[in-house]
Design an enzyme around this catalytic site. Structure first.
Site, PDB file in Angstrom:
ATOM      1  N   ILE A 128      47.328  71.561  88.031  1.00 50.74           N
ATOM      2  CA  ILE A 128      48.120  70.335  87.927  1.00 50.74           C
ATOM      3  C   ILE A 128      49.581  70.671  87.676  1.00 50.74           C
ATOM      4  O   ILE A 128      49.911  71.428  86.768  1.00 50.74           O
ATOM      5  CB  ILE A 128      47.559  69.442  86.802  1.00 50.74           C
ATOM      6  N   TYR A 130      52.757  68.691  86.963  1.00 54.68           N
ATOM      7  CA  TYR A 130      53.640  67.565  86.634  1.00 54.68           C
ATOM      8  C   TYR A 130      54.890  68.088  85.913  1.00 54.68           C
ATOM      9  O   TYR A 130      56.006  67.789  86.262  1.00 54.68           O
ATOM     10  CB  TYR A 130      52.994  66.561  85.669  1.00 54.68           C
ATOM     11  N   SER A 131      54.659  68.854  84.829  1.00 60.65           N
ATOM     12  CA  SER A 131      55.747  69.202  83.912  1.00 60.65           C
ATOM     13  C   SER A 131      56.808  70.073  84.561  1.00 60.65           C
ATOM     14  O   SER A 131      56.512  70.877  85.448  1.00 60.65           O
ATOM     15  CB  SER A 131      55.188  69.949  82.698  1.00 60.65           C
ATOM     16  N   GLU A 245      42.065  63.282  82.124  1.00 57.94           N
ATOM     17  CA  GLU A 245      42.243  64.567  81.430  1.00 57.94           C
ATOM     18  C   GLU A 245      42.049  64.400  79.919  1.00 57.94           C
ATOM     19  O   GLU A 245      41.358  65.190  79.282  1.00 57.94           O
ATOM     20  CB  GLU A 245      43.645  65.132  81.731  1.00 57.94           C
ATOM     21  N   THR A 371      52.074  65.111  74.318  1.00 60.25           N
ATOM     22  CA  THR A 371      52.074  65.411  72.878  1.00 60.25           C
ATOM     23  C   THR A 371      51.437  64.277  72.075  1.00 60.25           C
ATOM     24  O   THR A 371      51.366  63.139  72.531  1.00 60.25           O
ATOM     25  CB  THR A 371      53.497  65.666  72.326  1.00 60.25           C
ATOM     26  N   ASN A 372      51.014  64.626  70.880  1.00 61.39           N
ATOM     27  CA  ASN A 372      50.361  63.617  70.045  1.00 61.39           C
ATOM     28  C   ASN A 372      51.291  62.457  69.702  1.00 61.39           C
ATOM     29  O   ASN A 372      50.833  61.329  69.543  1.00 61.39           O
ATOM     30  CB  ASN A 372      49.798  64.270  68.782  1.00 61.39           C
ATOM     31  N   GLU A 373      52.604  62.753  69.596  1.00 60.71           N
ATOM     32  CA  GLU A 373      53.537  61.653  69.322  1.00 60.71           C
ATOM     33  C   GLU A 373      53.490  60.637  70.467  1.00 60.71           C
ATOM     34  O   GLU A 373      53.488  59.428  70.245  1.00 60.71           O
ATOM     35  CB  GLU A 373      54.971  62.175  69.162  1.00 60.71           C
TER      36      GLU A 373
HETATM   37  C1  LIG Z   1      49.400  76.144  77.574  1.00 57.71           C
HETATM   38  C2  LIG Z   1      49.925  74.907  78.213  1.00 57.71           C
HETATM   39  C3  LIG Z   1      49.280  74.380  79.290  1.00 57.71           C
HETATM   40  C4  LIG Z   1      49.787  73.255  79.937  1.00 57.71           C
HETATM   41  N1  LIG Z   1      49.199  72.845  81.094  1.00 57.71           N
HETATM   42  C5  LIG Z   1      49.831  71.934  81.878  1.00 57.71           C
HETATM   43  C6  LIG Z   1      49.403  71.694  83.207  1.00 57.71           C
HETATM   44  O1  LIG Z   1      48.413  72.276  83.678  1.00 57.71           O
HETATM   45  N2  LIG Z   1      50.112  70.849  83.985  1.00 57.71           N
HETATM   46  C7  LIG Z   1      51.231  70.200  83.519  1.00 57.71           C
HETATM   47  O2  LIG Z   1      51.827  69.440  84.275  1.00 57.71           O
HETATM   48  N3  LIG Z   1      51.662  70.384  82.241  1.00 57.71           N
HETATM   49  C8  LIG Z   1      50.997  71.247  81.414  1.00 57.71           C
HETATM   50  N4  LIG Z   1      51.453  71.498  80.135  1.00 57.71           N
HETATM   51  C9  LIG Z   1      52.685  70.834  79.677  1.00 57.71           C
HETATM   52  C10 LIG Z   1      52.477  69.873  78.533  1.00 57.71           C
HETATM   53  O3  LIG Z   1      51.899  68.704  78.985  1.00 57.71           O
HETATM   54  C11 LIG Z   1      53.853  69.676  77.886  1.00 57.71           C
HETATM   55  O4  LIG Z   1      54.081  70.823  77.105  1.00 57.71           O
HETATM   56  C12 LIG Z   1      53.939  68.439  77.042  1.00 57.71           C
HETATM   57  O5  LIG Z   1      53.896  67.297  77.815  1.00 57.71           O
HETATM   58  C13 LIG Z   1      55.212  68.413  76.181  1.00 57.71           C
HETATM   59  O6  LIG Z   1      56.366  68.658  76.921  1.00 57.71           O
HETATM   60  P1  LIG Z   1      57.404  69.765  76.431  1.00 57.71           P
HETATM   61  O7  LIG Z   1      56.648  71.010  76.187  1.00 57.71           O
HETATM   62  O8  LIG Z   1      58.511  69.790  77.384  1.00 57.71           O
HETATM   63  O9  LIG Z   1      57.884  69.255  75.020  1.00 57.71           O
HETATM   64  P2  LIG Z   1      59.042  68.176  74.738  1.00 57.71           P
HETATM   65  O10 LIG Z   1      58.802  66.968  75.548  1.00 57.71           O
HETATM   66  O11 LIG Z   1      60.345  68.859  74.833  1.00 57.71           O
HETATM   67  O12 LIG Z   1      58.737  67.806  73.222  1.00 57.71           O
HETATM   68  C14 LIG Z   1      59.195  68.583  72.137  1.00 57.71           C
HETATM   69  C15 LIG Z   1      58.850  67.841  70.863  1.00 57.71           C
HETATM   70  O13 LIG Z   1      59.524  66.571  70.819  1.00 57.71           O
HETATM   71  C16 LIG Z   1      58.589  65.527  70.620  1.00 57.71           C
HETATM   72  N5  LIG Z   1      59.000  64.326  71.353  1.00 57.71           N
HETATM   73  C17 LIG Z   1      59.455  64.246  72.626  1.00 57.71           C
HETATM   74  N6  LIG Z   1      59.702  62.966  72.953  1.00 57.71           N
HETATM   75  C18 LIG Z   1      59.381  62.209  71.886  1.00 57.71           C
HETATM   76  C19 LIG Z   1      59.396  60.810  71.601  1.00 57.71           C
HETATM   77  N7  LIG Z   1      59.794  59.915  72.508  1.00 57.71           N
HETATM   78  N8  LIG Z   1      58.992  60.391  70.381  1.00 57.71           N
HETATM   79  C20 LIG Z   1      58.579  61.295  69.452  1.00 57.71           C
HETATM   80  N9  LIG Z   1      58.526  62.630  69.663  1.00 57.71           N
HETATM   81  C21 LIG Z   1      58.926  63.080  70.864  1.00 57.71           C
HETATM   82  C22 LIG Z   1      57.290  66.053  71.147  1.00 57.71           C
HETATM   83  O14 LIG Z   1      56.180  65.376  70.579  1.00 57.71           O
HETATM   84  C23 LIG Z   1      57.358  67.517  70.770  1.00 57.71           C
HETATM   85  O15 LIG Z   1      56.927  67.717  69.456  1.00 57.71           O
HETATM   86  C24 LIG Z   1      50.935  72.589  79.436  1.00 57.71           C
HETATM   87  C25 LIG Z   1      51.572  73.101  78.298  1.00 57.71           C
HETATM   88  C26 LIG Z   1      51.088  74.253  77.698  1.00 57.71           C
HETATM   89  C27 LIG Z   1      51.832  74.802  76.537  1.00 57.71           C
END
Ligand SMILES: Cc1cc2nc3c(=O)[nH]c(=O)nc-3n(C[C@H](O)[C@H](O)[C@H](O)COP(=O)(O)OP(=O)(O)OC[C@H]3O[C@@H](n4cnc5c(N)ncnc54)[C@H](O)[C@@H]3O)c2cc1C
Lengths: 388, 325
Positions: A128, A130-131, A245, A371-373
């Site tokens: 997948i 997306y990110s 998912e 994320t859980n938030e």
């Molecule tokens: C091992 C691993 C596997 C993954 N697998 C996939 C995959 O297969 N496909 C895919 O597409 N993605 C995947 N992901 C990505 C994952 O979904 C993202 O890491 C996640 O959505 C968070 O994005 P970020 O890491 O950019 O954190 P950020 O969005 O930068 O967040 C950083 C912190 O800020 C907080 N935050 C951000 N916005 C807000 C808000 N509005 N209110 C409160 N808090 C907030 C977050 O909760 C977090 O604590 C994977 C990630 C990992 C580490």
């Protein structure tokens, strides 16, 4: 209250167990070891295991018979996933539990025919995508572009965290087809063969030992027939897939709790009357309740799917509960084992190092799948009608 | 107690902060990780006079407030060196009149008694020739080596035997237990200081990231969910540092301090883990990769907490001290 699991479904479960018990023990052991080491990359043994299941007619439990499935309900599919989790065997991961169901829901008849049957044959595996480096929680800001070109699109941009992409045959890619200011209304979803010219995949190693990847798309040609849903209407598909998912995580905490119990048994703590054994038994009891709640949340989701609904806030609840619980079990487990559990080499380590491994991988479940938030926002907004 | 540091204490804190920043940079820590020990850092600590500072001598030295300031800085920089163990063992040896240990030798020490003559996963155990520990009712100094295992807290931990090899009995009977108890309390206090430093550093790292990283067009640090998570653990880290400093000050002032050392350790070790978990989470997916630092902090924090024995037992000790005190 209606019985969720009817007699017929219990019969299904015992047939399944009998089938799994009868499989080649070597194949099972090898698949299990590989799955424990890195569940997100079904490699040689896990793929062989899934192909075996496919050949024996044990995949696609809830998919229509015309596609080679068993044509049962989502409850049986849930029982199936749970049974495999319980044995720590691969259950088809994102391909079977996320992408497949989404194609069934939002794919066109041609896509359903083509992809579902190839998934069933074990011929294709999805990752997948997306990110992006700058689009994590704010997925709707993603910048990978699909520009119309002839009878298709040219895809360019960068994805990150595309887990399993190094072994996948196909990528499930969210890309921008509309203007940036359209945010989630300007996205489309594409199925892209992973070996398409212009794709470069590089590994990222995590603290839990799982591999994930970065993907670079450099003018990758994608025929229009590979688009799932209408142009700029991809958000619907993405959120459906995300809910699948978040729903599909469920039974690993039970397996981890069992590792703790087995360690405790070996250490003579399960029937002792020392302070340490009381502490252990209390912790086990508390976790066992949480594991049961986790099971019920997943079952409730399955019941909703079986009734033709896609769980939304319920899926977020399930994901948070499951992820926090895994972390708690592994963390208290390691505390109970003590310093001897900190040996990195897992040969002969207490509980075979599973709890330490779980502890190091568990933080990811607080942000994997969103994320859980963000999940708490969804529960508050979608589940409880709080204003945004 | 005056919670402000004196000019001399400030000078010590900043000298060691500079030293660790130079000699225990993240690159150096990563390079030293699998051994859990950085020999060049160790030499720098010996050269700057850490052990003259930490061990009472004819020209002064031995103030516990100074020790915890060094240990906080070491904790912040994830120092790969058995600082707490060596300081505690050397102070104990000195109290018992053994000051013939080679200056600058790293030492291993465990706050826990040996089990069947064996100390499991003792910090410093894989790099120190000398290990000091309580074996039954004797306090012993044993020279030897251990091949060592890699521990995920990169504390150079190893199993050490106390009943074989080149062994000197330092004390026996009640005086041995008593001497060990004091040393164990010192270890808990120095280690607590390391945990407090680690917690504060993890939060600084998280704070910087939260100011830099943008999502939804704004820095993630502007979201209340992020702020509250960090603020909650920041309070705890603040509290841990205060507990550490108060216990050290009591020790220097000749007041009862052992129970306060246990409180500081129980709380700071737990806080370190909570702070790192928060810091890791604020980094989102990046925090989970080996390329970023939270994983180093997380492993070290767990290692420091478990080195003191079953964390529940430490809390039980806190309660027992309260009831009996
Ligand atoms: C091992 C691993 C596997 C993954 N697998 C996939 C995959 O297969 N496909 C895919 O597409 N993605 C995947 N992901 C990505 C994952 O979904 C993202 O890491 C996640 O959505 C968070 O994005 P970020 O890491 O950019 O954190 P950020 O969005 O930068 O967040 C950083 C912190 O800020 C907080 N935050 C951000 N916005 C807000 C808000 N509005 N209110 C409160 N808090 C907030 C977050 O909760 C977090 O604590 C994977 C990630 C990992 C580490």
């Amino acid at each position: 209250m209606k019985t969720v699991i009817a007699d017929e479904q219990l019969t299904f479960l015992s047939d399944l167990r009998e089938y799994l018990d009868g499989l080649d023990p070597e194949l099972v052991a090898a698949a299990r070891a590989e799955n424990i080491e890195d569940p997100m990359q079904p490699r040689t043994h896990c793929q062989a295991f899934l192909r075996q299941l496919g050949e024996d007619g044990w995949l696609g439990i809830s998919w229509p018979k015309e596609f080679g499935g068993q044509g049962r309900t989502d409850i049986e599919h849930w029982l199936f996933a749970e049974e495999l989790y319980n044995r720590r065997l691969p259950n088809g991961l994102l391909t079977f539990n996320v992408v497949g169901p989404t194609i069934m829901l939002h794919g066109n008849p041609d896509q359903r025919r083509e992809y579902i049957s190839r998934i069933m044959d074990g011929e294709i595996i999805f990752a997948i995508s997306y990110s992006e480096p700058d689009a994590g929680s704010d997925l709707a800001s993603l910048r990978t572009r699909a520009v119309a070109d002839g009878d298709g699109y040219l895809l360019s941009g960068q994805k990150i965290w595309s887990t399993g992409a190094s072994i996948a045959t196909h990528l499930w890619v969210a890309a921008r087809t509309g203007p940036p200011e359209a945010r989630h209304r300007g996205l489309s979803l594409f199925i892209v063969p992973a070996d398409s010219p212009g794709i470069t995949i590089t590994p990222i190693i995590t603290q839990g030992g799982e591999r994930t990847t970065s993907i670079f798309f450099d003018d990758v040609r994608v025929p229009a027939t590979q688009r799932v849903g209408a142009e700029n209407d991809g958000w619907k598909t993405i959120t459906a897939a995300l809910n699948f998912e978040r729903m599909f995580y469920h039974n690993e905490p039970r397996w981890e709790l069992r590792q703790l119990a087995e360690w405790a048994d070996g250490a003579g703590l399960l029937d002792g009357s020392t302070a340490e054994s009381y502490e252990l038994q209390t912790v086990m009891g508390e976790h066992a309740v949480d594991v049961e709640v986790c099971r019920l949340m997943a079952l409730r989701g399955a019941a909703m799917l079986a009734a033709g609904q896609v769980p939304y806030a319920e899926a977020s609840t399930n994901k948070i509960w499951w992820g926090e619980l895994r972390q708690n079990i592994c963390s208290t487990g390691l505390d109970l084992i003590g310093a001897e559990g900190t040996v990195v080499d897992t040969d002969g380590a207490p509980a075979s190092g599973h709890l330490v491994h779980g502890l190091m991988s568990s933080p990811v479940w607080r942000f994997g799948g969103g994320t859980n938030e963000i999940q708490l926002d969804i529960i508050a907004n979608r589940g409880w009608g709080m204003p945004r | 107690m005056d919670l402000r540091l004196s000019d001399d204490e400030q000078a010590i804190a900043s000298a060691f902060t500079d030293l660790f920043a130079r000699e225990s940079s993240r690159d150096r820590v990563r390079a030293a990780q699998s051994a859990g020990f950085d020999p060049a850092l160790w030499s720098a600590l010996v050269d700057i006079g850490l052990f003259d500072l930490a061990i009472p001598g004819p020209d002064g030295g031995g103030a516990f407030v100074d020790i915890v300031l060094v240990a906080e800085a070491a904790g912040r920089h994830l120092a790969c060196a058995p600082i707490a163990e060596t300081i505690v063992a050397r102070r104990l040896l000195q109290r018992l009149g053994h000051d013939d240990v080679p200056a600058g030798a790293p030492m291993a020490f465990s706050p826990l008694p040996a089990q069947q003559g064996r100390l499991p996963m003792v910090p410093g155990g894989s790099v120190a020739d000398l290990v000091l520990g309580l074996d039954g009712d004797t306090l012993v100094l044993v020279a030897g080596k251990s091949s060592g295992v890699e521990d995920f807290g990169f504390l150079a931990a190893a199993d050490r035997s106390l009943d074989g090899g080149d062994r000197v009995v330092l004390a026996a009977g009640p005086p041995a237990a008593q001497a060990h108890a004091v040393a164990a309390a010192e270890w808990r206090l120095v280690t607590a200081a390391g945990c407090a430093g680690l917690a504060l550093e993890a939060l600084d790292v998280a704070g910087r990231y939260a100011r830099d990283r943008h999502q939804f067009g704004v820095p993630i640090g502007s979201f209340q969910a992020v702020q509250e998570r960090l603020a909650t653990v920041a309070m705890a880290a603040d509290g841990a540092q205060l507990l550490v400093r108060e216990a050290a000050w009591c020790c220097d002032a000749g007041l009862p301090w052992e129970a306060a050392a246990t409180v500081a350790y129980a709380y700071a070790a737990q806080t370190a883990i909570e702070s790192v978990e928060a810091a890791l989470h604020v980094h989102g997916g990046y925090g989970y990769t080996l390329d970023y630092d939270p994983q180093l902090f997380l492993r070290r924090a767990h290692g420091l907490r478990l080195a003191g024995g079953d964390p529940e037992a430490v809390w039980t000790q806190v309660g027992a001290d309260r009831v009996n005190g």
